[in-house]
Design a protein around this motif. Structure first.
Motif, PDB file in Angstrom:
ATOM      1  N   GLY A 285       0.812  -1.211   0.000  1.00  0.00           N
ATOM      2  CA  GLY A 285       0.000   0.000   0.000  1.00  0.00           C
ATOM      3  C   GLY A 285       0.844   1.259   0.000  1.00  0.00           C
ATOM      4  N   LEU A 286       1.908   1.268   0.810  1.00  0.00           N
ATOM      5  CA  LEU A 286       2.772   2.440   0.879  1.00  0.00           C
ATOM      6  C   LEU A 286       3.511   2.659  -0.425  1.00  0.00           C
ATOM      7  CD1 LEU A 286       4.149   4.740   2.395  1.00  0.00           C
ATOM      8  CD2 LEU A 286       5.800   3.080   3.278  1.00  0.00           C
ATOM      9  N   GLN A 287       3.966   1.586  -1.030  1.00  0.00           N
ATOM     10  CA  GLN A 287       4.686   1.703  -2.289  1.00  0.00           C
ATOM     11  C   GLN A 287       3.806   2.352  -3.358  1.00  0.00           C
ATOM     12  OE1 GLN A 287       5.595  -1.874  -4.629  1.00  0.00           O
ATOM     13  NE2 GLN A 287       7.753  -1.328  -4.543  1.00  0.00           N
ATOM     14  N   GLN A 288       2.541   1.941  -3.405  1.00  0.00           N
ATOM     15  CA  GLN A 288       1.620   2.509  -4.381  1.00  0.00           C
ATOM     16  C   GLN A 288       1.324   3.966  -4.069  1.00  0.00           C
ATOM     17  OE1 GLN A 288       0.562   1.183  -7.148  1.00  0.00           O
ATOM     18  NE2 GLN A 288      -0.761   2.892  -7.740  1.00  0.00           N
ATOM     19  N   SER A 289       1.060   4.279  -2.797  1.00  0.00           N
ATOM     20  CA  SER A 289       0.732   5.649  -2.401  1.00  0.00           C
ATOM     21  C   SER A 289       1.906   6.585  -2.642  1.00  0.00           C
ATOM     22  CB  SER A 289       0.335   5.696  -0.918  1.00  0.00           C
ATOM     23  OG  SER A 289      -0.818   4.920  -0.687  1.00  0.00           O
ATOM     24  N   SER A 290       3.094   6.130  -2.321  1.00  0.00           N
ATOM     25  CA  SER A 290       4.285   6.959  -2.493  1.00  0.00           C
ATOM     26  C   SER A 290       4.540   7.250  -3.959  1.00  0.00           C
ATOM     27  CB  SER A 290       5.502   6.254  -1.879  1.00  0.00           C
ATOM     28  OG  SER A 290       6.662   7.009  -2.056  1.00  0.00           O
ATOM     29  N   LYS A 412       1.693   2.167   7.592  1.00  0.00           N
ATOM     30  CA  LYS A 412       0.259   2.439   7.465  1.00  0.00           C
ATOM     31  C   LYS A 412      -0.045   3.902   7.743  1.00  0.00           C
ATOM     32  CE  LYS A 412      -1.521  -2.200   8.538  1.00  0.00           C
ATOM     33  NZ  LYS A 412      -2.286  -3.010   9.503  1.00  0.00           N
ATOM     34  N   GLN A 415       1.097   5.944   4.799  1.00  0.00           N
ATOM     35  CA  GLN A 415       0.198   5.755   3.647  1.00  0.00           C
ATOM     36  C   GLN A 415      -1.051   6.609   3.791  1.00  0.00           C
ATOM     37  OE1 GLN A 415      -1.284   1.778   3.169  1.00  0.00           O
ATOM     38  NE2 GLN A 415      -2.497   2.287   1.353  1.00  0.00           N
ATOM     39  N   LYS A 416      -1.604   6.671   5.013  1.00  0.00           N
ATOM     40  CA  LYS A 416      -2.809   7.493   5.239  1.00  0.00           C
ATOM     41  C   LYS A 416      -2.542   8.962   4.920  1.00  0.00           C
ATOM     42  CE  LYS A 416      -4.728   4.588   8.955  1.00  0.00           C
ATOM     43  NZ  LYS A 416      -5.051   4.547  10.412  1.00  0.00           N
TER      44      LYS A 416
END
Length: 418
Positions: A285-290, A412, A415-416
């Motif tokens: 999730g973080l990889q995508q958000s970043s 997490k 990511q938020k």
């Protein structure tokens, strides 16, 4: 145990260095198989053919360092006796289905699991006495219980009495605890333990010559894990492939199998899944958000980045601590082997292998130092490298689960914000 006659010829002639370079099996691989590959998976004999006698003996002695006491390893007869269960099993009543036989099966399970864990890169120790309360083996210095059976009540009772001591179980029992962080599986079935025990007993001419052929089977099944993870696997590819699909435990296992081959089953199994699966999901999730966040959003997330960096730094610190402990355990066991050996000449021929193990740990420590410097520049990339070191180094997930949980929460939160 060692089926290569060339090895025994060298050993009987006192040519120990040459003997250690021989393969455990006398079988040779087909010409061209390494060049062109094979559409069929290698069988156990093929894997055994690639294991040197030196590596095999080193692993076995490091699990059972006291087996050298009073044995002159220069004599081939004494070397063979090192693989005997006679001292334990000579009182077993073969007509009993429980009692002594159950005790022998429990002992075999402990030894088989220990072999698999040692081959996966963990450092296994047995207690000096067999009546330790709540635990059977030490894995990287941490206490673990071993349970092998078909009734989950034996595991439930342990977890109730010793909630802080994790347990390794056979595959059938592991199915009852898919998300329990204190229940681990080493990929061993109860049937395999029973078959190994019965086969060992039935094929022995008498209990004083009770051999353990399953030791070589256990090592052959897992030994190539080291080579795959340490030498052949592109590290960053492995870290990225494991998040191909994180929607379920089964999909992670499939991705892990493709990326890590043996490693996914040997390292991230049982209780480790309960720790690693959420962490991998947070990473994905973080990889995508970043990737999609603009510079302004990243600027606003400065405090979250700093918190994640702190969590990663804490993880590096505890991983270094575990590596140093693994080195200390290896040194302690090696000194025990040398001190208890009746004749250290053949044992000393394993010194080079021992130094290679210590050097590898030193290399992993250097890698962690390099990662420390990268964390402020690119924490996501640093995390990928940390997972690669975890895969290679043999650091048990149980030893660093609190720090991994902190990293998960940090990712997490970031990511938020992104």
């Amino acid at each position: 145990m060692i089926q290569n006659e060339q090895f025994w010829t060298h050993w009987r002639n006192g040519e120990f260095e040459q003997a250690m370079k021989c393969s455990v099996s006398g079988k040779t691989k087909r010409k061209g198989s390494r060049l062109f590959g094979s559409p069929m998976p290698p069988d156990e004999t093929d894997i055994v053919a690639g294991i040197s006698a030196g590596d095999f003996l080193y692993d076995f002695l490091m699990i059972n360092p006291t087996v050298v006491a009073g044995i002159d390893f220069a004599r081939s007869e004494d070397l063979s006796s090192a693989f005997s269960l006679a001292q334990f099993a000579k009182t077993v009543d073969l007509n009993l289905a429980t009692g002594d036989m159950a005790q022998l099966q429990g002992y075999v399970a402990e030894q088989m699991i220990a072999q698999r864990l040692e081959a996966a890169g963990y450092d296994v120790q047995f207690p000096e006495t067999s009546n330790q309360a709540g635990w059977d083996i030490l894995v990287d210095g941490k206490e673990f219980q071993v349970k092998c059976g078909s009734n989950k009540a034996i595991v439930d009772e342990h977890l109730e009495r010793y909630p802080d001591i994790p347990v390794y179980v056979n595959d059938e029992l592991a199915l009852h605890y898919p998300d329990h962080s204190n229940v681990y599986s080493a990929g061993l079935t109860k049937e395999a333990v029973v078959d190994a025990t019965n086969s060992t007993l039935s094929h022995a001419e008498d209990l004083l010559d009770l051999e353990v052929p399953w030791i070589s089977a256990g090592v052959s099944s897992f030994y190539n894990l080291r080579r795959v993870v340490r030498e052949q696997l592109p590290l960053q590819l492995a870290a990225r492939n494991v998040v191909i699909d994180t929607t379920s435990r089964a999909s992670l296992a499939a991705a892990g199998q493709a990326a890590f081959t043996f490693a996914a089953g040997a390292i991230f199994s049982g209780g480790a899944f309960a720790v690693v699966l959420p962490l991998v999901g947070a990473y994905a999730g973080l990889q995508q958000s970043s990737r999609v966040a603009d510079k302004f959003k990243k600027l606003l997330a400065k405090s979250q980045y700093q918190h994640l960096e702190k969590c990663l730094q804490d993880l590096v610190v505890v991983m270094k601590k575990q590596l140093n402990q693994k080195a200390a355990i290896k040194q302690e066991k090696w000194q025990t082997i040398l001190q208890k050996s009746f004749n250290t000449t053949p044992i000393s021929s394993l010194a080079g292998i021992h130094q290679e193990k210590l050097q590898f740990i030193g290399n992993m420590n250097n890698e962690l130092t390099s990662i420390e410097h990268e964390i402020p520049r690119d924490p996501v990339r640093a995390f990928e490298r940390l997972i690669a070191v975890l895969m290679k180094s043999g650091i048990h997930v149980y030893s660093i689960q609190n720090e991994l949980l902190s990293v998960e929460n940090g990712m997490k939160e970031l990511q938020k914000k992104l």
